[in-house]
Scaffold this active site. Structure first.
Site, mmCIF file in Angstrom:
data_model
loop_
_atom_site.group_PDB
_atom_site.id
_atom_site.type_symbol
_atom_site.label_atom_id
_atom_site.label_comp_id
_atom_site.label_asym_id
_atom_site.label_seq_id
_atom_site.Cartn_x
_atom_site.Cartn_y
_atom_site.Cartn_z
ATOM 1 N N ASP A 39 0.796 -1.223 0.000
ATOM 2 C CA ASP A 39 0.000 0.000 0.000
ATOM 3 C C ASP A 39 0.832 1.278 0.000
ATOM 4 O O ASP A 39 0.412 2.284 -0.570
ATOM 5 C CB ASP A 39 -0.945 0.005 1.203
ATOM 6 C CG ASP A 39 -2.107 -0.952 1.016
ATOM 7 O OD1 ASP A 39 -2.625 -1.041 -0.108
ATOM 8 O OD2 ASP A 39 -2.505 -1.612 1.986
ATOM 9 N N TYR A 66 -9.546 -0.526 3.563
ATOM 10 C CA TYR A 66 -9.026 -0.440 4.931
ATOM 11 C C TYR A 66 -8.601 0.978 5.294
ATOM 12 O O TYR A 66 -8.096 1.728 4.448
ATOM 13 C CB TYR A 66 -7.822 -1.362 5.114
ATOM 14 C CG TYR A 66 -8.188 -2.767 5.539
ATOM 15 C CD1 TYR A 66 -8.786 -3.008 6.762
ATOM 16 C CD2 TYR A 66 -7.925 -3.855 4.713
ATOM 17 C CE1 TYR A 66 -9.123 -4.301 7.153
ATOM 18 C CE2 TYR A 66 -8.259 -5.147 5.096
ATOM 19 C CZ TYR A 66 -8.860 -5.361 6.319
ATOM 20 O OH TYR A 66 -9.196 -6.643 6.717
#
Length: 710
Positions: free
Chosen positions: A326, A412
């Site tokens: 990420d 998330y």
């Protein structure tokens, strides 16, 4: 890689260089971002370009401390840029000297793809909705006709797919349906996955499973207030929210805060450091020192979260592609949230904004990207004497400084809290929340060992969240070392002269001499910690070196096997620590990113990032300028309690000073309450700033004051 000659082009802009910030580590201002894009556009006249990145290229460490500590020249303002040019594979990247108004380097780099921006993710959804084959697959899945506006996708990096490699700039679109725009689509995943070419702006392929699964007909599982009223509301309590939890807790500091921020330089308690922010790492803490009774001691040159990986555990195609890096593929800075007082942060807050380029090279601002505030830290130290029924006592309460950001990576949320305590401890706390990544399962389908059914027709796969913490220590100077620290039982048996009663134990410290020695893993059976220390700064009492101890127990091992795509693309995640010598090369990269500079669609083959720095493992890392990398995180086996939105899961680590101070470093913090034995005998007040006689704002919960009578 195609590399163009280094050139100094378009040496002067019409308006000249914008004003430089006072501090050379300050992020680029909006004016600087615009100035850089203007210079770059002139160099690429005749090409259609989209800006991907414009960010500060931090000064080389040596040049920075020449300026800061030796009255040397202020380092020039240097920016790094990445652009995508229509018709060209790969990226164009380069370096701009803003001070001199020069493009000092540029190159066309092929075989790589740039980081994905929020604009890229938004664009993907439009591409997918308008594709005829996607529309047909939606019909096959049972999506109601003429409802493509109800189709949503989470645009994910494709990781690496051998069918295309890094030739095209790709995303995979994880597909969902919402019956209403306010629904949470994660309870209604679809079973096919379009592959989108971002440069061509079209769907080039659709991965379709052998077993088709119709879209769920169950009600969407939602979580906004109106949905809570629908789920739990009653005539007596229409909102559905817990009535006994609605009493607010307010935080006030009537005399103001204890910290001082001079631009981006933070002074708090005895700490002093620079707060930076960039598109990739988000918060960066640099040039950290501690005032030891007038002696300003250096601690760390730079601290950041430099990478993370979220590998999923389902081996079925195409789920093997789900292992987002990420930070390297999206950016903790790019995806940062604007924070809100009383919601994301509570107390007397100071905010800092973040600035990024849009695709046209204009600057835009994320307001309140960083939150800075103080909180009560509980008891800092305490001792009472039993000899007079504990009336002889000292209680000192502490406070802590918190510097935080929250970024969203598709489904998330990652809440990052850098916490400073008055005793010199530095903590990093991560709160993981948001929504599980979900995949459809049929009514009669067993999700097997790779996931959990968390709602009808909703399968949430097993996964991990692993972070790489980058520590560049400068404890009492540039030359530092590192070691494992293990609790060991005495090697001598019970009954021996050396260990007659069998109770002996000690700390075994193993210093890393070479890079290969530093590749270690967490050991719970020895309560393993790691020491980062200066072997040349020896404590006058203990005879041990000035140290920061890394205490980290959330150290899930990477579960993907040797040779897996995940291990190849995130080689740093295979071990808990790696220590490499610092390299302050001509470009100032400084060994920042362990999966390499350009992570998107890297196959993991070849030598880059951590694999390059480790090399043959023979480089010296003892008593030299080192960079310490630490992998930590959790393994997540989903459960229904995690759905439709997760309560925060909290994990943390701590850097604690050892053999750095001559005694308890917070003795000079004023106690909340203290009485000596003589003060007790003489009926004297001592120090009292916490009883109801002094603190008129306090109230006991139920109005009973008996416990406070002296």
């Amino acid at each position: 890689m195609e590399r163009l000659a280094q050139l100094a082009l378009h040496t002067t802009s019409a308006a000249g260089a914008p004003p430089a910030p006072a501090h050379p580590l300050d992020p680029l201002s909006p004016q600087e971002i615009k100035n850089v894009s203007t210079l770059v556009k002139k160099n690429y006249e005749g090409k259609i370009i989209n800006f991907n990145t414009i960010t500060l290229r931090e000064p080389m460490k040596k040049a920075y401390y020449e300026w800061k500590e030796k009255n040397g020249p202020k380092p020039p303002r240097i920016a790094y840029f990445v652009i995508v040019a229509d018709g060209d594979q790969g990226v164009h990247e380069g370096v701009v000297d803003i001070t001199a108004q020069h493009i000092v380097e540029f190159q066309h780099t092929t075989g790589v793809q740039p980081i994905l921006t929020p604009h890229d993710l938004q664009t993907t959804e439009d591409i997918v909705r308008n594709d005829p084959e996607v529309q047909r697959q939606c019909e096959i899945s049972g999506v109601p006709p003429n409802s493509m506006h109800q189709i949503y996708c989470d645009a994910w990096t494709i990781g690496y797919d051998e069918r295309w490699g890094a030739e095209k700039r790709l995303q995979q679109a994880l597909m969902y349906w919402r019956s209403d725009e306010d629904d949470s689509h994660y309870s209604h995943p679809l079973d096919f996955c379009p592959i989108v070419d971002m440069n061509a702006k079209k769907v080039i392929y659709i991965d379709i499973p052998q077993r088709r699964r119709k879209i769920s007909k169950h009600k969407h599982s939602n979580f906004h207030p109106k949905h809570i009223a629908e789920k739990f509301g009653t005539k007596e309590n229409p909102s559905g929210f817990r009535q006994n939890d609605n009493f607010p807790i307010n935080v006030t500091q009537p005399e103001g805060v204890s910290f001082n921020l001079d631009g981006h330089v933070m002074s708090w308690s005895n700490f002093k450091f620079h707060i930076g922010f960039n598109y990739r790492e988000g918060i960066v803490l640099s040039d950290m020192t501690y005032n030891d009774h007038g002696n300003e001691r250096s601690l760390f040159h730079r601290i950041s979260l430099c990478e993370m990986v979220v590998p999923y555990g389902c081996p079925d195609f195409p789920h093997q592609r789900k292992h987002a890096l990420d930070i390297g593929e999206y950016g903790a800075g790019n995806c940062t949230n604007p924070l809100a007082l009383g919601c994301d942060c509570k107390g007397v807050i100071h905010y800092m904004d973040a600035h990024f380029p849009d695709k046209n090279g204009d600057a835009f601002t994320v307001r309140n990207a960083i939150c800075i505030h103080e909180e009560d830290d509980g008891i800092l130290f305490k001792h009472s004497d039993f000899r007079d029924d504990f009336q002889t006592t000292v209680t000192t309460r502490g406070k802590k400084l918190i510097i935080s950001q929250i970024f969203t990576a598709a489904n998330y949320e990652y809440c990052l809290y850098w916490i400073f305590r008055q005793d010199g401890t530095i903590k990093l706390e991560i709160r993981l929340t948001g929504i599980l990544n979900t995949y459809i399962c049929a009514d009669d389908e067993d999700t097997g060992k790779w996931g959990t059914q968390v709602y009808p027709n909703v399968n949430a796969h097993n996964h991990q969240h692993l972070f790489s913490l980058r520590l560049h220590p400068r404890i009492d100077g540039d030359n530092n070392s590192a070691a494992t620290s293990d609790a060991k039982s005495s090697p001598f048996p019970t009954g021996s002269a050396e260990n007659k009663y069998g109770n002996g134990f000690y700390c075994e410290k193993t210093t890393f001499n070479k890079v290969k020695d530093s590749i270690t893993d967490f050991e719970s059976k020895t309560a393993r910690t790691w020491d980062i220390f200066n072997p040349n700064s020896v404590h006058k009492y203990s005879g041990k070196p000035a140290t920061y101890k890394l205490v980290s127990t959330y150290c899930s091992p990477l579960l993907a096997q040797e040779g897996s795509l995940v291990r190849k693309r995130a080689p740093w995640a295979a071990n808990t620590t790696q220590v490499v010598p610092y390299s302050d090369d001509a470009h100032g990269y400084g060994r920042l990113y362990p999966s390499g500079d350009h992570v998107a669609q890297w196959s993991g083959d070849g030598v880059r990032g951590m694999t390059s720095w480790i090399d043959d493992g023979e480089a010296n890392v003892n008593n030299t300028d080192i960079v310490f990398f630490h992998t930590f995180g959790i393994t997540h086996f989903p459960a229904p309690e995690d759905f439709p939105v997760m309560p925060t899961e909290i994990f943390d680590l701590m850097l604690r000073p050892r053999n750095l101070h001559t005694e308890n470093p917070v003795l000079d913090v004023k106690p909340s309450y203290a009485k000596t034995t003589s003060e007790v005998k003489n009926g004297e007040a001592g120090v009292d700033s916490c009883s109801l006689n002094v603190d008129k704002a306090s109230r006991l919960a139920f109005g009973n004051n008996d416990c406070c009578k002296k």
